[in-house]
Scaffold this active site. Sequence first.
Site, short mmCIF file in Angstrom:
data_model
loop_
_atom_site.label_atom_id
_atom_site.label_comp_id
_atom_site.label_asym_id
_atom_site.label_seq_id
_atom_site.Cartn_x
_atom_site.Cartn_y
_atom_site.Cartn_z
N PRO A 103 39.69 -36.76 -3.30
CG PRO A 103 40.14 -35.12 -4.25
CD PRO A 103 40.99 -35.11 -3.72
CB THR A 134 45.05 -35.22 -1.94
OG1 THR A 134 44.19 -36.22 -1.65
CG2 THR A 134 45.47 -34.59 -0.64
CB SER A 159 41.26 -41.26 1.86
OG SER A 159 42.24 -40.65 3.35
CG ASP A 161 42.35 -47.96 5.80
OD1 ASP A 161 41.96 -47.42 7.11
OD2 ASP A 161 41.41 -48.88 5.26
NE ARG A 256 42.02 -47.70 -6.12
CZ ARG A 256 41.72 -48.44 -4.09
NH1 ARG A 256 40.67 -48.07 -4.00
NH2 ARG A 256 43.00 -48.46 -4.06
CG ASP A 442 49.20 -49.40 6.89
OD1 ASP A 442 49.12 -50.30 7.46
OD2 ASP A 442 49.63 -48.58 7.41
#
Length: 492
Positions: A103, A134, A159, A161, A256, A442
Amino acid sequence: MQVSIAYKTLTKRQRSKICGVPIGASPSEFVVPFYNILWAELLGNAIFVDIATVSKKHTRPLKLTFAIHDVSEAAITTWIEELLNRAYGGAQRRKRAKVLVNPHAGPGGAVKIWDTEVKPIFDSARMALDITHTTFSGEAVGLCQELNIDDYDTIILCSGDGLPHEAFNGLGKRPDARRALQQLAVAHIPCGSGNGMSCNLNGTFNPSLAALAIVKGVRTPMDLVSLSQGDNRILSFLSQSLGIIAEADLGTENMRWMGAARFEVGIVQRIFAKKTYPCEISVKVEMATKDEIKSHYKKEHENVNYTVRKEAISNGRAESTEDDSMSASAESGEGLPPLKYGTIKDKVPSDWETVTLENLGNFYCGNMAWMAPSANFFAAACANDGLMDLVTNDGNISALKYLDLMTSVESGQFFDKPATSYKKVLAYRITPRSKEGYISVDGERVPFEPFQAEVHQGLATVLSRNGKYEGPGPTGWEKAGVVAKGITTAVP
């Protein structure tokens, strides 16, 4: 190639009505690409066909109904089966999927994306879905570690990565890791900031288009990379980095809310700060020149050297079989393959090249072309050739030259820039010489300590749109599907 089907033999010419009065005639044919056909079935006296309607921004499901007139049930059943065979080709129908939704991915909103843009496509394709949201970072590792892999054909991560990274590592921790990684195909719905996995496998960073690509996805082997750091072994599917790019990613977590734009802001900030990252690098080099790498890339793609995982299709279900490229030991379902070059605690092999770089700007290694929608760092990447693409550049250059170098990633000229060192490698070790900084695996942060990496060819299985990986290739090659600032969102 667009292949279409017309429903001419199954419908009668119908007339439109205005105020109850028939006016003119409507077409008796409705043409749909096979790729867009999700499902078809006979119910009563009608055929119901679920299709995906595709625009530049969205994919939406639509149900078409065709009345049956003077056609036997046996003929209709045969027609429907042929339609689905052509619609799915080598892809499995009605995939059984474990779905994990984060989420908090990227700027948030993954749950809404799943509910409104993705799940309707999967439902129309009659996929069986087991959905989990999750609740904390790292949860997917444990879920995949304990998953009953025989209950599912694929695991779908909604999501950025981050969840794919956790999923591969969860599967890698199992006692039957090799069997799990080969049997359970990993797929990605892009809901984050980077979305590199979807760009490489689905050819898009649009969630609904990615959903359609997964419905028609073909089981494809993919290389994974083992990282040895301290006492830990980490699996990487996308990239490892240290330097400006790692800092622009991990050092901008507070941004973000900006989405993918935070990477660009972070890069510019660090370029003008003239940061460098001294380190020692040891490498097992396979190809050292760009001309050699271009030749390898061209050969790989001319030979279509991506081996699709074999499937025995029975009653709409796929039973995976072992790929010829995998060793016999993989069939036993043992844990991860042994490390050919040892761990970070062992001595560097004598045939590796070792250099000390006092003014390193970027150390970037990966096995797929796209790291993000506008970031094609590895133009010559072949995600199943058993090699990693290693890119480095000197940080001791002017800010303007550095900006030119980084913007060349979007323009497709990065590979040919003289300031870019590009090699194909089998393994490497990097030892930072500064006390603190960022190492990204990643897109996930790992301790700022020495680590060693080696590649395992074809260890994992993923779903790709057409059995190969998306990528523009080095300058002048495979330009189809590439636009100025990233990959296309168009479907075949």
